[in-house]
Design an enzyme around this catalytic site. Structure first.
Site, PDB file in Angstrom:
ATOM      1  N   GLY A 178       0.712  -1.223  -0.008  1.00  0.00           N
ATOM      2  CA  GLY A 178      -0.108  -0.163   0.121  1.00  0.00           C
ATOM      3  C   GLY A 178       1.112   1.172   0.032  1.00  0.00           C
ATOM      4  N   CYS A 203       5.402  -5.712   1.578  1.00  0.00           N
ATOM      5  CA  CYS A 203       5.791  -4.645   1.494  1.00  0.00           C
ATOM      6  C   CYS A 203       5.138  -3.594   2.832  1.00  0.00           C
ATOM      7  CB  CYS A 203       5.577  -3.911   0.271  1.00  0.00           C
ATOM      8  SG  CYS A 203       6.494  -2.496  -0.225  1.00  0.00           S
ATOM      9  N   TYR A 204       4.179  -2.896   2.319  1.00  0.00           N
ATOM     10  CA  TYR A 204       3.636  -2.220   3.618  1.00  0.00           C
ATOM     11  C   TYR A 204       2.903  -3.161   4.495  1.00  0.00           C
ATOM     12  CZ  TYR A 204      -0.022   0.453   6.325  1.00  0.00           C
ATOM     13  OH  TYR A 204      -0.815   0.942   7.020  1.00  0.00           O
ATOM     14  N   HIS A 259       7.740  -7.588  -3.838  1.00  0.00           N
ATOM     15  CA  HIS A 259       6.664  -7.950  -4.455  1.00  0.00           C
ATOM     16  C   HIS A 259       6.640  -9.374  -5.272  1.00  0.00           C
ATOM     17  CE1 HIS A 259       4.483  -4.384  -3.417  1.00  0.00           C
ATOM     18  NE2 HIS A 259       5.388  -3.580  -3.550  1.00  0.00           N
ATOM     19  N   GLU A 311       4.448 -10.928  -6.394  1.00  0.00           N
ATOM     20  CA  GLU A 311       2.939 -11.066  -7.289  1.00  0.00           C
ATOM     21  C   GLU A 311       3.401 -10.534  -8.511  1.00  0.00           C
ATOM     22  OE1 GLU A 311       3.287  -9.025  -4.491  1.00  0.00           O
ATOM     23  OE2 GLU A 311       2.301  -7.349  -4.961  1.00  0.00           O
ATOM     24  N   ASP A 360     -18.898 -12.164 -21.237  1.00  0.00           N
ATOM     25  CA  ASP A 360     -19.403 -12.487 -20.054  1.00  0.00           C
ATOM     26  C   ASP A 360     -20.804 -12.817 -19.986  1.00  0.00           C
ATOM     27  OD1 ASP A 360     -16.919 -11.483 -19.331  1.00  0.00           O
ATOM     28  OD2 ASP A 360     -17.765  -9.349 -19.151  1.00  0.00           O
ATOM     29  N   LYS A 406     -11.783 -11.649 -15.377  1.00  0.00           N
ATOM     30  CA  LYS A 406     -12.161 -11.751 -16.849  1.00  0.00           C
ATOM     31  C   LYS A 406     -11.482 -12.803 -17.483  1.00  0.00           C
ATOM     32  CE  LYS A 406     -13.921  -9.796 -20.731  1.00  0.00           C
ATOM     33  NZ  LYS A 406     -15.134  -8.807 -20.593  1.00  0.00           N
TER      34      LYS A 406
END
Ligand code: XMP
Length: 514
Positions: A57, A84-85, A171, A173, A229, A370
């Protein structure tokens, strides 16, 4: 849905990567959800996570109003991973010390692993990781020790094994962290002891069972647009309740070449669904006559769509539910997505259907991203060109036909657009660009064809790369491809004598021209 036995909770502290964390977990076949950082502890308990990830964050833990979770989460006894944060707040809340780093660290760094026994198992020495922080840990909370460092961060990773608390300054990710996936998998499988059971094929079973229970003996309607969708929603609901579902497809005359036919062929002929095909081309064109202002076009189209949909729905007896393709990013109550972008998007939603019609909602894709919907579509044998179709705006070609909309101008645009798509598919770029399309400009330009002077339409080609449509860059298509598209449009589409390529990014431009 409480169908997933093993779930990971991602607490969102406002990082731009929060969604990415949840997706990485799901890519490892473990179900995950994002909750806001200040979610009440009861709600977290009720979710029964097998592990909790604290996102990064933009804040500093020691600044006023810094987002902090309920301290009770550290007493749940659930394995946690702070990023991180998330790492700094773990240190801060558990009795350590965090301070502003002398040297802020952004971007690439090389990791030296000091303890590879669990979280960092299998991580190579000097593995590249992605840093983005201005604060760092000065003193550990009791029970913690360093498990990795970088030249700039003596405590790039820390853990308290006994309490199953782990934290990373970098990070895992993001794709730039080369072995990030490995670290996340270690957390999921070695530490949280999850099983990789989240799969699209099992999702189909869960979702259809859920729809069946919910709908009971009632009738369901669904607005089918031909996009991925609504198509996947229709397939799922149809699988669950068969002919109790009626799909309503409104052909507004603003679709791309061959699209309406494709919808009818796929859903009515191939999947044998009950489909009401409303040919409303004339009504839309009439309503749009003389209108040039983009927002006015949007409003007219949105209103007309609702009107027609209601008319058709009214002809079906005992309808109780409306099935809709709401996706997970639309429902996350997120800290990081409340910016101005959310406002820009609101005008995109044709919306309004549920309020107007007093129907209860079935939203089987509420939990999916998605790309998961596309995989689900593939699992359910939805044709590839629907599964991987580029996003297409609700108002359709109306907002790509700049200025007045007439049948003739729509013809020119539709033909040109079909050539753009055909060539982009042929050269293999279709899946690497986010959207590619033609725009018909409201001007004419002089040309020469044979020995004749011409004064004809100008078509712009727009092709962009993007991750979510919120920001985008123009696609660097090869000159050869652009050349072929241009000469084909000018040769094959009557009424066009000039083609230009749009080389603007978003921001400051937008993807669509209107
Ligand atoms: P912009 O043009 O705002 O577009 O950069 C971002 C994304 O949204 C789509 N878009 C729309 N979708 N109704 C929709 O359903 C609309 O009125 C609309 N306007 C833009 C656009 O195609 C892109 O994917």
């Amino acid at each position: 849905m409480q169908m997933h036995e093993e779930k990971i909770l991602v607490l969102d502290f406002g990082s731009q990567y929060t969604q990415l964390i949840a997706r990485r977990v799901r890519e490892a076949n473990v179900y995950s959800e994002i909750f806001p950082y200040n979610s009440p502890i009861e709600k977290i308990r009720e979710f029964r996570p097998k592990g909790i990830i604290l996102s990064g964050g933009p804040s500093s833990v020691y600044s006023e109003g810094a987002p902090l979770p309920d301290p009770e989460i550290f007493k749940l006894g659930v394995p946690m991973l702070g990023l991180c944060y998330g790492m700094q707040l773990m240190a801060h809340m558990l009795g350590g010390e965090v301070a502003r780093a002398q040297k802020r660290e952004y971007g690439r760094a090389e990791l030296d692993v000091d303890d590879d026994s669990d979280l960092l198992w299998g991580i190579f020495q000097k593995s590249v990781v992605w840093m983005s922080h201005g604060d760092r840990i000065e003193a550990f909370p009791p029970g913690f020790k360093t498990i990795a460092h970088t030249p700039n961060s003596p405590h790039a990773a820390m853990s308290d094994r006994a309490k199953k608390l782990y934290a990373l300054q970098f990070h895992p990710e993001v794709a730039h962290t080369v072995q990030g996936e490995r670290i996340i998998r270690n957390f999921l499988f070695e530490i949280c002891k999850c099983n990789p059971t989240w799969k699209m094929s099992s999702f189909v079973e869960w979702a259809t069972e859920d729809i069946r229970k919910k709908a009971g003996a009632s009738k369901v309607i669904c607005a089918l647009s031909g996009g991925v969708d609504s198509s996947v929603v229709a397939l799922l609901v149809h699988k669950a309740i068969g002919d109790a579902l009626t799909c309503i497809f409104v052909d507004n005359g603003l679709l791309r070449k061959g699209e309406a036919e494709k919808v009818v062929e796929t859903f009515q002929k191939h999947f044998r669904m009950k489909l009401v095909h409303v040919d409303a081309k004339k009504r839309f064109i009439e309503a749009l006559r003389g209108v040039t202002e983009p927002e006015k076009k949007r409003k007219i189209i949105g209103r007309m769509f609702i009107e027609i949909f209601e008319e058709e729905a009214g002809k079906i007896q005992n309808v109780e539910y409306l099935a809709q393709g709401t996706l997970y990013p639309d429902v996350i109550e997120s800290v990081s997505f409340k910016g101005p972008s959310a406002v820009i998007k609101s005008h995109h939603n044709v919306g309004g259907l549920p309020d107007v019609m007093k129907l209860k909602l079935i939203e089987p894709l509420r939990e999916l991203f998605k790309d998961e919907v596309r995989v689900l579509g593939e699992t359910m044998e939805l044709p590839e060109d629907i599964c991987w179709r580029h996003p297409f705006p609700g108002p359709g070609l109306a907002i790509r036909c700049l200025g007045e909309i007439t049948e003739e101008r729509l013809r020119v645009l539709r033909e040109a657009d079909a050539i753009v798509l055909e060539e982009i598919k042929k050269c293999g770029y279709y899946r690497t660009v986010w959207q590619a399309f033609a725009v018909l400009l409201p001007i004419r330009s002089v040309g020469v064809m044979g020995d004749e002077r011409t004064y004809e339409n100008v078509v712009a080609i727009r092709a962009v790369q993007s991750l979510d449509g919120m920001t985008a860059d123009w696609a660097k298509l090869p000159y050869e491809v652009l050349g072929v598209i241009s000469s084909r449009i000018i040769n094959e589409v009557r009424g066009v004598n000039r083609v230009v390529y749009d080389i603007s990014s978003k921001p400051p431009s937008t993807i669509e021209w209107e």
